[in-house]
Write an enzyme that holds these catalytic residues in place. Structure first.
Site, PDB file in Angstrom:
ATOM      1  N   THR A  19     -33.961  15.749  -7.324  1.00  0.00           N
ATOM      2  CA  THR A  19     -33.104  15.804  -6.132  1.00  0.00           C
ATOM      3  C   THR A  19     -32.704  14.422  -5.615  1.00  0.00           C
ATOM      4  O   THR A  19     -32.239  14.304  -4.485  1.00  0.00           O
ATOM      5  CB  THR A  19     -33.803  16.575  -4.992  1.00  0.00           C
ATOM      6  OG1 THR A  19     -35.032  15.916  -4.661  1.00  0.00           O
ATOM      7  CG2 THR A  19     -34.070  18.019  -5.385  1.00  0.00           C
ATOM      8  N   TRP A  20     -32.870  13.390  -6.437  1.00  0.00           N
ATOM      9  CA  TRP A  20     -32.496  12.048  -5.992  1.00  0.00           C
ATOM     10  C   TRP A  20     -31.007  12.020  -5.633  1.00  0.00           C
ATOM     11  O   TRP A  20     -30.165  12.466  -6.409  1.00  0.00           O
ATOM     12  CB  TRP A  20     -32.812  11.044  -7.096  1.00  0.00           C
ATOM     13  CG  TRP A  20     -32.681   9.604  -6.697  1.00  0.00           C
ATOM     14  CD1 TRP A  20     -32.620   9.098  -5.443  1.00  0.00           C
ATOM     15  CD2 TRP A  20     -32.626   8.484  -7.583  1.00  0.00           C
ATOM     16  NE1 TRP A  20     -32.521   7.736  -5.476  1.00  0.00           N
ATOM     17  CE2 TRP A  20     -32.522   7.329  -6.773  1.00  0.00           C
ATOM     18  CE3 TRP A  20     -32.653   8.349  -8.972  1.00  0.00           C
ATOM     19  CZ2 TRP A  20     -32.431   6.040  -7.312  1.00  0.00           C
ATOM     20  CZ3 TRP A  20     -32.574   7.074  -9.516  1.00  0.00           C
ATOM     21  CH2 TRP A  20     -32.465   5.941  -8.697  1.00  0.00           C
ATOM     22  N   ASP A  48     -38.612  18.501  -7.634  1.00  0.00           N
ATOM     23  CA  ASP A  48     -39.124  17.164  -7.364  1.00  0.00           C
ATOM     24  C   ASP A  48     -38.285  16.478  -6.295  1.00  0.00           C
ATOM     25  O   ASP A  48     -37.049  16.488  -6.348  1.00  0.00           O
ATOM     26  CB  ASP A  48     -39.098  16.319  -8.634  1.00  0.00           C
ATOM     27  CG  ASP A  48     -39.551  14.892  -8.374  1.00  0.00           C
ATOM     28  OD1 ASP A  48     -40.767  14.669  -8.293  1.00  0.00           O
ATOM     29  OD2 ASP A  48     -38.682  14.006  -8.222  1.00  0.00           O
ATOM     30  N   TYR A  53     -35.922   9.782  -0.635  1.00  0.00           N
ATOM     31  CA  TYR A  53     -34.607  10.294  -1.004  1.00  0.00           C
ATOM     32  C   TYR A  53     -33.809  10.643   0.250  1.00  0.00           C
ATOM     33  O   TYR A  53     -34.068  11.651   0.918  1.00  0.00           O
ATOM     34  CB  TYR A  53     -34.724  11.528  -1.896  1.00  0.00           C
ATOM     35  CG  TYR A  53     -35.386  11.283  -3.245  1.00  0.00           C
ATOM     36  CD1 TYR A  53     -35.699  10.004  -3.679  1.00  0.00           C
ATOM     37  CD2 TYR A  53     -35.710  12.354  -4.076  1.00  0.00           C
ATOM     38  CE1 TYR A  53     -36.318   9.797  -4.914  1.00  0.00           C
ATOM     39  CE2 TYR A  53     -36.313  12.149  -5.310  1.00  0.00           C
ATOM     40  CZ  TYR A  53     -36.616  10.865  -5.716  1.00  0.00           C
ATOM     41  OH  TYR A  53     -37.217  10.665  -6.927  1.00  0.00           O
ATOM     42  N   GLN A 162     -45.352  10.160 -13.289  1.00  0.00           N
ATOM     43  CA  GLN A 162     -43.898  10.360 -13.367  1.00  0.00           C
ATOM     44  C   GLN A 162     -43.251   9.019 -13.708  1.00  0.00           C
ATOM     45  O   GLN A 162     -43.403   8.048 -12.959  1.00  0.00           O
ATOM     46  CB  GLN A 162     -43.366  10.900 -12.044  1.00  0.00           C
ATOM     47  CG  GLN A 162     -41.879  11.229 -12.096  1.00  0.00           C
ATOM     48  CD  GLN A 162     -41.351  11.772 -10.786  1.00  0.00           C
ATOM     49  OE1 GLN A 162     -40.434  11.205 -10.194  1.00  0.00           O
ATOM     50  NE2 GLN A 162     -41.916  12.880 -10.321  1.00  0.00           N
ATOM     51  N   TYR A 190     -38.412  11.199 -15.374  1.00  0.00           N
ATOM     52  CA  TYR A 190     -37.246  11.217 -14.496  1.00  0.00           C
ATOM     53  C   TYR A 190     -36.075  10.494 -15.156  1.00  0.00           C
ATOM     54  O   TYR A 190     -36.258   9.702 -16.080  1.00  0.00           O
ATOM     55  CB  TYR A 190     -37.568  10.655 -13.113  1.00  0.00           C
ATOM     56  CG  TYR A 190     -37.793   9.163 -12.981  1.00  0.00           C
ATOM     57  CD1 TYR A 190     -36.720   8.281 -12.855  1.00  0.00           C
ATOM     58  CD2 TYR A 190     -39.077   8.638 -12.899  1.00  0.00           C
ATOM     59  CE1 TYR A 190     -36.932   6.921 -12.677  1.00  0.00           C
ATOM     60  CE2 TYR A 190     -39.291   7.278 -12.716  1.00  0.00           C
ATOM     61  CZ  TYR A 190     -38.207   6.419 -12.608  1.00  0.00           C
ATOM     62  OH  TYR A 190     -38.418   5.070 -12.433  1.00  0.00           O
TER      63      TYR A 190
END
Length: 276
Positions: A19-20, A48, A53, A162, A190
């Site tokens: 969801t960045w 995530d 963010y 991650q 990611y």
């Protein structure tokens, strides 16, 4: 879709949703909400996010999109390194929980390493776990020497690291991925399509044509070929979510992987873990 077993036995899908940069533009909000809901319907129930963010905007978006589906989800969020202390981690976690509209996180990560000693962060994470605020904890952007230090500091409870890993970021293959495999710590990758840049990389066209997929799907399938790896691509539309989900069903042949290895060779020498 393959699944990954976390230390302790819990099973999660091998592809989740990142969801960045989501939740930051009002004109995209309805599409982003629809994309997250479609992804869950397709089995991509690991979501995530991070307090970083959009200064919590992504967490708020997730609440709006998926609050009524909480029990279907495996929610992951991350704390700033400056918040990973005894005195601050509980407050950061409570703020994330409030934005997400939930009473617990399924997984809470240290976003990257800062000045707080790892032993103190471990203690704070374990306290949150004992309090029922988080179910698991892990780390993000920690390299091999950091992971050695984490374990030496009592961090056996870490369930994932991650990291940035994709076709053009293959440095972890030299030492970090083997370390994580040896210690049975799953990888969460990611930016598996390099923030979309691999979707137009000409070197992927040949394999994409052979397997009847898009270059982005090939890049995702290459990353997902590893056992014990979870990929968390972002998608802001239903069509993109469906494209990502289909990539999880692509099986690349040895010849396909050899072609990709030739086009995207891993480095010969160890290099520090890269970050975005």
């Amino acid at each position: 879709m393959k699944h990954v077993t976390l230390p302790g036995g819990e099973v999660v899908p091998s592809m989740g949703q990142g969801t960045w940069k989501m939740g930051e533009r009002p004109e995209r909000r309805s599409d982003e909400i629809a994309a997250l809901r479609a992804g869950v319907e397709l089995g991509m129930t690991l979501i995530d996010t991070a307090e970083m963010y959009g200064d919590g905007a992504a967490e708020t978006l997730i609440c709006e999109a998926l609050g009524d589906r909480r029990d279907q989800l495996f929610l992951v969020s991350k704390a700033y390194p400056q918040n990973a202390s005894r005195s601050r981690l509980a407050g950061a976690c409570e703020a994330s929980l409030k934005r997400l509209g939930t009473d617990r996180l399924d997984l809470y990560l240290l976003h990257w390493r800062g000045s707080v000693p790892l032993a103190e962060t471990i203690e704070a994470m374990e306290a949150l776990k004992s309090a029922g605020k988080i179910r698991h904890w892990g780390v993000s952007n920690l390299d091999t020497d950091d992971m050695d230090e984490l374990v030496a500091a009592g961090g056996d409870g870490c369930v994932t690291d991650q990291i940035l890993y994709n076709l053009v970021r293959r440095g972890p293959e030299l030492d970090l991925l083997p370390w994580l495999a040896q210690h049975k710590v799953p990888v969460m990758a990611y930016s598996p399509v390099e923030q979309g840049r691999l979707s137009s990389h000409p070197a992927l066209d040949k394999v994409a044509a052979q397997v009847g997929a898009t270059p982005a799907q090939v890049a995702l399938a290459w990353t997902l070929r590893h056992d014990g790896l979870i990929a968390i691509p972002k998608a802001s539309s239903i069509a993109h979510v469906r494209e990502n989900r289909a990539a999880a069903d692509i099986v690349l042949s040895d010849a396909d992987i050899a072609t990709l290895d030739a086009e995207f060779p891993r480095p010969r020498d160890r290099r520090p873990l890269e970050m975005l």
